[in-house]
Design a protein around this motif. Structure first.
Motif, PDB file in Angstrom:
ATOM      1  N   ASP A 405      31.616 -41.387 -54.488  1.00  0.00           N
ATOM      2  CA  ASP A 405      31.685 -40.491 -55.643  1.00  0.00           C
ATOM      3  C   ASP A 405      32.794 -40.924 -56.591  1.00  0.00           C
ATOM      4  N   MET A 406      33.933 -41.306 -56.007  1.00  0.00           N
ATOM      5  CA  MET A 406      35.074 -41.740 -56.812  1.00  0.00           C
ATOM      6  C   MET A 406      34.686 -42.970 -57.637  1.00  0.00           C
ATOM      7  N   ASP A 408      31.722 -43.868 -58.616  1.00  0.00           N
ATOM      8  CA  ASP A 408      30.796 -43.498 -59.681  1.00  0.00           C
ATOM      9  C   ASP A 408      31.513 -42.806 -60.832  1.00  0.00           C
ATOM     10  N   ARG A 409      32.553 -42.018 -60.491  1.00  0.00           N
ATOM     11  CA  ARG A 409      33.305 -41.344 -61.557  1.00  0.00           C
ATOM     12  C   ARG A 409      34.049 -42.367 -62.405  1.00  0.00           C
ATOM     13  N   SER A 412      31.825 -44.406 -64.604  1.00  0.00           N
ATOM     14  CA  SER A 412      31.239 -43.727 -65.766  1.00  0.00           C
ATOM     15  C   SER A 412      32.312 -43.297 -66.749  1.00  0.00           C
ATOM     16  N   GLU A 414      35.818 -42.233 -66.113  1.00  0.00           N
ATOM     17  CA  GLU A 414      37.025 -41.488 -65.780  1.00  0.00           C
ATOM     18  C   GLU A 414      38.181 -42.468 -65.520  1.00  0.00           C
ATOM     19  N   ALA A 419      41.043 -40.297 -60.862  1.00  0.00           N
ATOM     20  CA  ALA A 419      40.032 -40.231 -59.804  1.00  0.00           C
ATOM     21  C   ALA A 419      40.641 -40.596 -58.455  1.00  0.00           C
ATOM     22  N   THR A 423      40.929 -37.862 -55.397  1.00  0.00           N
ATOM     23  CA  THR A 423      40.212 -38.135 -54.148  1.00  0.00           C
ATOM     24  C   THR A 423      41.190 -38.222 -52.980  1.00  0.00           C
TER      25      THR A 423
ATOM     26  N   THR B  74      27.393 -27.281 -58.975  1.00  0.00           N
ATOM     27  CA  THR B  74      26.595 -28.443 -59.403  1.00  0.00           C
ATOM     28  C   THR B  74      25.229 -28.415 -58.734  1.00  0.00           C
ATOM     29  N   ASN B 249      27.834 -38.888 -57.605  1.00  0.00           N
ATOM     30  CA  ASN B 249      28.731 -37.741 -57.584  1.00  0.00           C
ATOM     31  C   ASN B 249      27.962 -36.416 -57.534  1.00  0.00           C
TER      32      ASN B 249
END
Lengths: 432, 302
Positions: A405-406, A408-409, A412, A414, A419, A423, B74, B249
């Motif tokens: 997730d980190m 991907d953030r 995109s 961030e 991040a 995390t 979400t 995410n």
């Protein structure tokens, strides 16, 4: 009305299927299972007909023919290590357990804390014929891959290393020399930009699975620490930030790197739309066969003159047999398949690196290296390998997703610093 | 007196017999519905990883964690978006097409029926991989076409919103055909004379649809609507699992997948059970509303 009731029931049923797996209980059998007087050993693995399974079948057949006291049965578990783990959870909960289970390195801590197993050290000690088997056969750093603290949980079986595949045609088209592969990340960034500017295709892609495997190599090679000695997350550092910033710049600023799910990204490399692919040595065979061009490879790039530290992927074998007789039978089988002859066949079929150094000397391996130079690159990376960081306790599996997730953030847009910090805090909160 | 005794004995026997008849289905119902439901409720009060011998009682902690976790918000938004897309493509679209096919088309009805149903025959996993290839923005056919006209496609698997649309499309092609067929059979029960009469009166097709067909097929429509929502959320599970595992995410996860993820990826059975119970409560409320307000206006043939 009738329909409605039916769908109400269906709804209830669907919601409740979650619960079913948890039902049942009972104690594990302490007696070994016998078939025609032979001790039955079940061997759980994750390999399919297209990848690995033929060699496993060969190993099992040869072993069963070589003696008449033990009968090994191999069992395929779909969906790789998480899939096997799920089945193991369910089987142990219902009182059954396989004799040998193949566990992914990232499940090392989780497996150690939640399952009953016999350490290879103990099995070797009981083995009067060959009590020094471990130290005689394996390198200490390789044994270390399946070790948590001082406990040897299992024996490393398959080892994979991240490496850089590249498309020489795109290199040439961008005016780059395919023989001069990038050695540093700065060069990777530079090459990617050149490829993108000259050809319009993407310069770089790093496999984006829902884990922290490839990205761990990126961070630790710049000197970052993932988990410190006190078992606290410590990756929100200047080093991680720099490493991620470079990667994010390639994706966002230069737009020379692709940010997409793993299967799509790798497929794009196959079809010649991506110049460099940071992937796993376990896929050397698939990648060379699926690509429309002559795939070349080079070692994981470094940050300047810093030491490259990359995580080992793959799996180890753990003995989960309950009765002593079954444990000994399982140990016999493991020693059998750890012979260089079988490990060589395994390496050639899958591209995994073997846990024993002397496998390199097998003529068949030498032949394969001559044919697929990428395999040589992977072999040369052995000294750079470090364990794939496994977060302690139940946090392990969750951590992998949080890292994904980190990533991907950050990719995109961030800021890496934010991040990383968030995390890390979240993970340390879970570790309390 | 005697006859009254006889009567009550008879009634008792009848009641026992009735109970015996109900017993098999009741047993199945208890075993597969009520027991798991109660067990889920029970699990939702514990922190447990499915294998550990220790189950830690945490009272309502799981519920509190869920309701205060921004991820849950979400997930709820995603679930809503999935439902909107699915209702649009798996309910409204086949409804209109079934109407067109039954009452407006003169030729080739059967060909269209077959064509529209055929996509339902492909397995979800296969469909998911097919869509992944088709929509690969870099090396897939859609990407190539977009490239030819000079448009750069975004990577849908990493774009929030878009990722839900593509995953929903996999579920759409799977369920569309079934829904279409069932709605078609509903349309066939509408008396032909009514439509003929309306056509003679020169009523516009839109009026025929809204004033005659919709009221007369409302029972089938409500059934398909509920099925679209309930089953659709499960249909998208497979493509989520195959294509994104809920990422990026959590942008493609929904309430069902999240429940699975909690239980079988993170081994947090308590969280999973709590989410399942909350899901069930939400659906119970929705069903109550449906019974209360929609059911009254529904026309049943018998």
């Amino acid at each position: 009305m009738k329909h409605l009731m039916k769908w109400l029931c269906l709804l209830l049923a669907s919601v409740m299927t979650f619960a079913l797996a948890g039902c049942g209980g009972g104690s594990a059998p302490k007696e070994a299972t016998k078939e025609n007087g032979k001790t039955v050993v079940t061997f759980w693995h994750v390999y399919t007909k297209n990848f690995g399974a033929p060699v496993i079948k060969q190993m099992v057949d040869d072993f069963n023919k070589s003696q008449d006291k033990i009968l090994v049965k191999e069992v395929y578990n779909p969906d790789m290590y998480p899939g096997l783990m799920k089945n193991l959870q369910a089987d142990v909960a219902s009182g059954k357990a396989p004799s040998i289970a193949m566990i992914g390195y990232n499940y090392l801590d989780y497996f150690n804390e939640n399952f009953q197993y016999v350490s290879p050290e103990e099995l070797a000690k009981k083995d009067t014929k060959d009590p020094d088997y471990l130290s005689k056969t394996f390198l200490p750093n390789v044994l270390g891959l399946a070790k948590t603290g001082d406990t040897q949980v299992g024996l490393p079986f398959s080892i994979s290393a991240p490496l850089l595949f590249y498309n020489p045609d795109l290199f040439t088209a961008a005016g780059l020399d395919p023989q001069a592969a990038p050695k540093t990340w700065q060069e990777v960034q530079d090459y990617a930009k050149k490829i993108h500017d000259a050809t319009g295709e993407y310069g770089f892609y790093m496999q984006e699975y829902q884990d922290n495997w490839a990205t761990q190599g990126l961070l630790t090679s710049n000197g970052a620490v993932i988990l410190d000695e006190n078992k606290k997350a410590a990756f929100a550092s200047k080093e991680s930030e720099e490493a991620y910033q470079l990667y994010a710049d390639m994706v966002l600023k230069d737009q020379s790197a692709l940010h997409i799910a793993a299967d799509e990204g790798i497929a794009s490399f196959y079809s010649g739309k991506v110049g460099m692919l940071l992937g796993t040595s376990a896929k050397i065979g698939t990648i060379t066969q699926s690509s429309s061009f002559n795939v070349m490879a080079c070692p994981f790039p470094a940050f300047g003159d810093k030491k490259v530290e990359i995580p080992a992927g793959g799996n180890f074998l753990a003995v989960t047999a309950q009765s002593e007789e079954e444990q000994q039978a399982a140990w016999e089988f493991i020693k059998f398949i750890m012979q260089p002859k079988y490990l060589a066949a395994w390496t050639i079929n899958t591209g995994y690196l073997p846990p024993r150094q002397d496998v390199v000397n097998e003529p068949s391996v030498q032949e394969a290296i001559a044919k697929t130079p990428a395999l040589k690159v992977a072999f040369d990376e052995l000294p750079s390998l470090t364990p794939w960081v496994a977060f302690p306790g139940d946090v392990g599996v969750k951590a992998e997703k949080m890292f994904a997730d980190m990533r991907d953030r950050i990719l995109s847009g961030e800021a890496p610093a934010t991040a990383l910090k968030e995390t890390q805090d979240e993970l340390n909160q879970l570790l309390k | 007196m005697k006859s009254a005794d006889d009567q009550s004995a008879y009634r008792r026997r009848e009641r026992r017999l009735a109970f015996l008849f109900v017993l098999p289905s009741l047993a199945v119902f208890i075993l597969f519905m009520f027991y798991p439901l109660l067990y889920t409720l029970y699990l939702s009060f514990f922190k447990w990883n499915m294998v550990s011998p220790k189950m830690k009682f945490v009272a309502l902690d799981n519920y509190v964690n869920l309701l205060t976790d921004p991820v849950t918000v979400t997930i709820a938004e995603n679930t809503l978006l999935y439902i909107v897309i699915l209702v649009l493509f798996n309910f409204l679209l086949p409804y209109v097409l079934a109407f067109v096919n039954t009452f407006l088309m003169k030729k080739g009805k059967y060909i269209y029926k077959t064509l529209l149903f055929s996509s339902s025959l492909i397995a979800l996993v296969v469909g998911a991989i097919l869509f992944q290839w088709i929509f690969n923005p870099v090396s897939g056919p859609v990407g190539a076409i977009a490239d030819a006209v000079g448009v750069a496609l975004p990577a849908w698997s990493k774009t929030p919103g878009l990722v839900i649309l593509v995953i929903s499309l996999v579920a759409v092609y799977k369920a569309f055909g079934y829904n279409f067929l069932i709605l078609l059979s509903g349309m066939n029960s509408v008396p032909e004379e009514l439509i003929e009469a309306a056509k003679l009166e020169k009523a516009p097709n839109s009026n025929i649809f809204t004033k005659i067909v919709v009221p007369l097929t409302s029972s089938t429509a409500v059934y398909i609507l509920i099925m679209t929502i309930v089953q659709g959320l499960q249909y998208v599970f497979t493509p989520i699992k195959v294509l994104t595992q809920g990422g990026p995410n959590d942008a493609s996860s929904n309430i069902i997948y999240q429940g699975y993820d909690y239980a079988f990826t993170f081994y947090e059975t308590g969280m999973s059970a709590a989410l399942a119970i909350i899901t069930m409560l939400i659906f119970l409320v929705l069903l109550y509303l449906e019974f209360r307000f929609v059911e009254k206006g529904v026309y049943y043939e018998n």
